[in-house]
Design a protein around this motif. Structure first.
Motif, mmCIF file in Angstrom:
data_model
loop_
_atom_site.group_PDB
_atom_site.id
_atom_site.type_symbol
_atom_site.label_atom_id
_atom_site.label_comp_id
_atom_site.label_asym_id
_atom_site.label_seq_id
_atom_site.Cartn_x
_atom_site.Cartn_y
_atom_site.Cartn_z
ATOM 1 N N ASP A 1 0.667 -1.244 -0.041
ATOM 2 C CA ASP A 1 -0.117 0.086 0.052
ATOM 3 C C ASP A 1 0.913 1.079 0.163
ATOM 4 O OD1 ASP A 1 1.133 -0.109 2.645
ATOM 5 O OD2 ASP A 1 -0.759 -0.149 3.494
ATOM 6 N N HIS A 2 2.250 1.167 -0.370
ATOM 7 C CA HIS A 2 2.994 2.381 -0.432
ATOM 8 C C HIS A 2 4.208 1.938 -1.212
ATOM 9 C CE1 HIS A 2 4.707 -0.342 2.793
ATOM 10 N NE2 HIS A 2 5.862 -0.012 2.266
ATOM 11 N N VAL A 3 4.891 2.994 -1.766
ATOM 12 C CA VAL A 3 6.161 2.843 -2.176
ATOM 13 C C VAL A 3 7.387 3.264 -1.463
ATOM 14 C CG1 VAL A 3 5.779 4.976 -3.657
ATOM 15 C CG2 VAL A 3 7.246 3.130 -4.556
ATOM 16 N N ASP A 4 8.567 2.804 -1.341
ATOM 17 C CA ASP A 4 9.774 3.157 -0.677
ATOM 18 C C ASP A 4 10.649 3.762 -1.704
ATOM 19 O OD1 ASP A 4 8.459 2.778 1.706
ATOM 20 O OD2 ASP A 4 9.560 0.866 2.242
ATOM 21 N N VAL A 5 10.989 4.909 -1.650
ATOM 22 C CA VAL A 5 12.035 5.402 -2.485
ATOM 23 C C VAL A 5 13.418 5.745 -1.563
ATOM 24 C CG1 VAL A 5 12.704 7.641 -3.784
ATOM 25 C CG2 VAL A 5 10.494 6.978 -3.706
ATOM 26 N N LYS A 6 14.442 5.055 -1.854
ATOM 27 C CA LYS A 6 15.565 4.587 -1.006
ATOM 28 C C LYS A 6 16.733 5.260 -1.892
ATOM 29 C CE LYS A 6 13.951 0.415 0.892
ATOM 30 N NZ LYS A 6 14.071 0.723 2.269
ATOM 31 N N GLU B 1 14.290 5.336 8.549
ATOM 32 C CA GLU B 1 14.164 3.819 8.422
ATOM 33 C C GLU B 1 12.842 3.653 8.824
ATOM 34 O OE1 GLU B 1 17.204 0.979 8.501
ATOM 35 O OE2 GLU B 1 18.506 2.345 8.966
ATOM 36 N N TYR B 2 12.264 2.573 8.289
ATOM 37 C CA TYR B 2 10.927 1.800 8.678
ATOM 38 C C TYR B 2 11.192 0.354 9.216
ATOM 39 C CZ TYR B 2 8.399 5.762 6.677
ATOM 40 O OH TYR B 2 7.950 7.202 6.449
ATOM 41 N N ILE B 3 10.506 0.201 10.222
ATOM 42 C CA ILE B 3 10.441 -1.293 10.899
ATOM 43 C C ILE B 3 9.000 -1.743 10.911
ATOM 44 C CG2 ILE B 3 11.060 -2.817 12.333
ATOM 45 C CD1 ILE B 3 13.110 -0.845 13.493
ATOM 46 N N GLY B 4 8.370 -2.302 9.831
ATOM 47 C CA GLY B 4 7.083 -2.509 9.670
ATOM 48 C C GLY B 4 6.386 -1.160 9.358
ATOM 49 N N SER B 5 5.512 -0.753 10.201
ATOM 50 C CA SER B 5 4.734 0.552 9.993
ATOM 51 C C SER B 5 5.352 1.823 10.887
ATOM 52 C CB SER B 5 3.246 0.257 10.311
ATOM 53 O OG SER B 5 3.124 0.160 11.769
ATOM 54 N N SER C 1 16.312 -5.819 6.825
ATOM 55 C CA SER C 1 15.573 -7.005 6.626
ATOM 56 C C SER C 1 15.486 -7.933 7.761
ATOM 57 C CB SER C 1 16.123 -7.791 5.489
ATOM 58 O OG SER C 1 17.291 -8.628 5.959
ATOM 59 N N ILE C 2 16.242 -8.004 8.888
ATOM 60 C CA ILE C 2 15.872 -8.762 9.950
ATOM 61 C C ILE C 2 15.342 -8.173 11.128
ATOM 62 C CG2 ILE C 2 18.125 -8.527 11.200
ATOM 63 C CD1 ILE C 2 18.119 -11.320 11.640
ATOM 64 N N LEU C 3 15.139 -6.676 11.041
ATOM 65 C CA LEU C 3 14.807 -5.914 12.325
ATOM 66 C C LEU C 3 13.256 -6.298 12.425
ATOM 67 C CD1 LEU C 3 16.340 -2.519 11.915
ATOM 68 C CD2 LEU C 3 16.731 -3.898 13.579
ATOM 69 N N PRO C 4 12.359 -6.630 11.560
ATOM 70 C CA PRO C 4 10.932 -6.991 12.027
ATOM 71 C C PRO C 4 11.000 -8.130 12.825
ATOM 72 C CG PRO C 4 10.743 -6.042 9.731
ATOM 73 C CD PRO C 4 12.272 -6.520 10.180
ATOM 74 N N ASN D 1 11.305 10.417 17.556
ATOM 75 C CA ASN D 1 10.661 9.351 17.027
ATOM 76 C C ASN D 1 9.499 8.706 17.677
ATOM 77 O OD1 ASN D 1 12.628 9.125 14.963
ATOM 78 N ND2 ASN D 1 14.048 7.959 16.436
ATOM 79 N N ALA D 2 9.550 9.177 18.923
ATOM 80 C CA ALA D 2 8.154 8.976 19.888
ATOM 81 C C ALA D 2 6.923 9.319 19.308
ATOM 82 C CB ALA D 2 8.426 8.909 21.205
ATOM 83 N N SER D 3 7.349 10.705 18.905
ATOM 84 C CA SER D 3 6.404 11.636 18.553
ATOM 85 C C SER D 3 5.862 11.200 16.995
ATOM 86 C CB SER D 3 6.753 13.067 18.373
ATOM 87 O OG SER D 3 5.503 14.249 17.687
ATOM 88 N N LEU D 4 6.649 10.659 16.125
ATOM 89 C CA LEU D 4 6.381 10.472 14.917
ATOM 90 C C LEU D 4 5.592 9.203 15.124
ATOM 91 C CD1 LEU D 4 9.658 10.777 13.088
ATOM 92 C CD2 LEU D 4 7.650 12.204 12.611
#
Length: 546
Positions: free
Chosen positions: A325-330, A342-346, A362-365, A426-429
């Motif tokens: 449901d999204h696209v990641d531009v790296k 960086e994203y870990i899941g959502s 890749s292993i963080l989730p 990050n907590a706020s985000l």
């Protein structure tokens, strides 16, 4: 990390001494050694304790154990050991096992003297060049070729043309299952050698949890280049001469303090590899701006967008990954002071590009899910409900934020003000208010002074640097006496040392001590000898320890 200024600094480069690869993974990474093994008097195993988690300490423990097993297997009255081959001579050695450093431990039959050899598998017969004989009863040799391959070796698995030259990887010739099996033994040996605990207090180590990606996983690389010929770091800038040609840019050659020119690294993510290509092209025209060696930061950053919002056309140095449901531009960031995402899941995490954050997204989730599922005791466990979390060494808030939903209140504590600032952002985000998730900057000598949580209702998660926790912190932790501790470590050897302290506990009436519930390794760095460890501990109740 020590640094030095270049004559004409470029925004994408942080200059460092020419041997900066030794500092590349200051907190995480694969901890490669070279020939600088220290000569030191061999200690009996019972007297050895892990100090800083150095390669030498770990290697010597493995060598001692193998030496003892060979001596025990030798018949009494065996012939005197033959003379040692001269330094520089080429010999064929049989590899008996892999050490916890990733190097092979081999013998020149019929002698039982151990030779430390890189890039080999158990069962290989390897042609090596003897480099040095050490007083500790072993020798160091350079790898030349394979005379007879082990059944475990399959060189068709190797994906890098610099394997057996570059110091970055050791295991590309091994199957991934074999790599994971070996990493389980690394954790086992760490607790056997350095916890100073009797075997009955150390549970069986679980199978190592693998990385979804075995190549293309590293979100951060730091290639570098040495200074020009005749360069002396101590000289004043005015005396330095700029490069006359493009320097070799890459990583340290195994066993030598010299950079090997590497145009691509297959363990880097696609965005990081494109960044390396771009930076090498930039240096083709800008090399004259430098009169000293430098490290180039390559750090992936993700811009998550709505589906269909990818750039068109896609720039050559950008990687686009389509999600459900999204696209990641790296992209690849090279400015140490820039902010990366960086994203870990959502969940989303921002960090200074040059700071520490886990380098295998890749292993963080899997990793954070494991911690989340083990942060609380089993439902059947007796005792009060755990409602509070203390995240020591919290950094930018990875564990505090990913675990906050399990607790009434969580506190992340770190000595670095900048890390705390990012953690609060990050907590706020991630939609966490200060009642649910708080961050404090505190000196290590008073880490628990501001914590008012009841110990019996509190769990502490630790993720210290490679050197582990110092004695002062461990004393504070034992004095606080949290109900449960989850110790995450990039160095299972210093982890074993510290866990041993917690299990032995404080002496005297009411002194806290712990028992180990579980031990497991995570493979954050496939193809290397590095393994991340997770130890779960429970406080032993007073009536149980009485």
């Amino acid at each position: 990390m020590a640094s030095q200024e270049s004559a004409v600094p470029a925004p994408s480069v942080t200059p460092t001494p020419g041997d900066a690869q030794n500092n590349q993974n200051r907190k995480r990474g694969a901890g490669q050694g070279n020939r600088s093994f220290k000569k030191q008097k061999q200690k009996p195993k019972r007297e050895r304790n892990m100090s800083e988690g150095s390669t030498e300490e770990v290697l010597l423990a493995d060598i001692e154990a193998l030496q003892k097993s060979l001596e025990d297997a030798s018949p009494e009255g065996a012939a005197e050991a033959p003379a040692l081959p001269e330094a520089g001579s080429e010999i064929d050695v049989k590899v008996l096992q892999l050490s916890s450093t990733g190097d092979g431990l081999a013998v020149l039959e019929p002698s039982t003297r151990i030779y430390v050899v890189p890039f080999v598998a158990p069962g290989d017969v390897a042609r090596v060049k003897v480099y040095r004989h050490l007083d500790d009863g072993y020798s160091v040799a350079d790898f030349l070729s394979i005379t007879t391959p082990s059944p475990l070796r399959d060189d068709s698995r190797i994906k890098c043309g610099y394997f057996s030259q570059c110091s970055g990887c050791q295991f590309q010739m091994l199957s991934y299952d074999e790599q994971l099996r070996h990493k389980r033994t690394i954790v086992e040996k760490a607790y056997r050698n350095f916890s100073q605990l009797p075997p009955e207090l150390v549970p069986s180590v679980a199978d190592t949890i693998g990385s979804p990606l075995q190549y293309g996983y590293r979100t951060k690389l730091t290639p570098h280049f040495d200074g020009p010929p005749g360069h002396h770091p101590s000289r004043k800038k005015a005396l330095q001469k700029p490069f006359e040609g493009v320097p070799d840019i890459g990583f340290m050659r195994k066993g030598k303090r010299k950079v090997i020119d590497i145009e691509d690294c297959p363990i880097g993510t696609p965005a990081v590899r494109k960044g390396l290509t771009r930076e090498r092209a930039r240096m083709q025209t800008e090399f004259g701006n430098y009169s000293r060696g430098a490290t180039i930061l390559l750090r992936e950053s993700t811009d998550r967008r709505a589906k269909g919002d990818a750039p068109d056309p896609v720039p050559a140095d950008v990687e686009v990954v389509e999600g459900e449901d999204h696209v990641d531009v790296k992209t690849c960031v090279t400015d140490n002071n820039a902010t990366t995402t960086e994203y870990i899941g959502s969940q989303v995490f921002t960090n200074p590009a040059g700071s520490f954050f886990q380098n295998n997204n890749s292993i963080l989730p899997r990793f954070t899910d494991y911690i989340r599922s083990h942060i609380l005791p089993p439902a059947s466990a007796a005792g009060e409900e755990i409602k509070y979390l203390i995240d020591a060494y919290s950094g930018s808030g990875l564990f505090t934020i990913s675990l906050a939903s399990n607790f009434t209140s969580s506190i992340g504590i770190d000595i670095a003000d900048k890390s705390i600032t990012y953690a609060r952002t990050n907590a706020s985000l991630n939609g966490l208010d200060t009642e649910k998730c708080t961050f404090l900057s505190a000196d290590a000598n008073a880490l628990f002074a501001s914590v008012k949580f009841p110990a019996q209702q509190t769990v502490v998660v630790l993720d210290p640097p490679r050197k582990g926790c110092d004695g002062n912190f461990l004393r504070q932790l034992l004095k606080f006496g949290a109900r449960r501790v989850v110790y995450v470590s990039c160095n299972v050897h210093t982890q074993a040392r510290d866990v041993g302290v917690l299990v032995r506990g404080e002496e005297g009436p009411g002194g806290a001590r712990y028992e180990i519930e579980s031990l497991v390794g995570f493979d954050f760095f496939p193809q290397t000898g590095h393994v991340e460890g997770v130890a779960v501990l429970n406080r032993v109740e007073a009536e149980k320890s009485a």
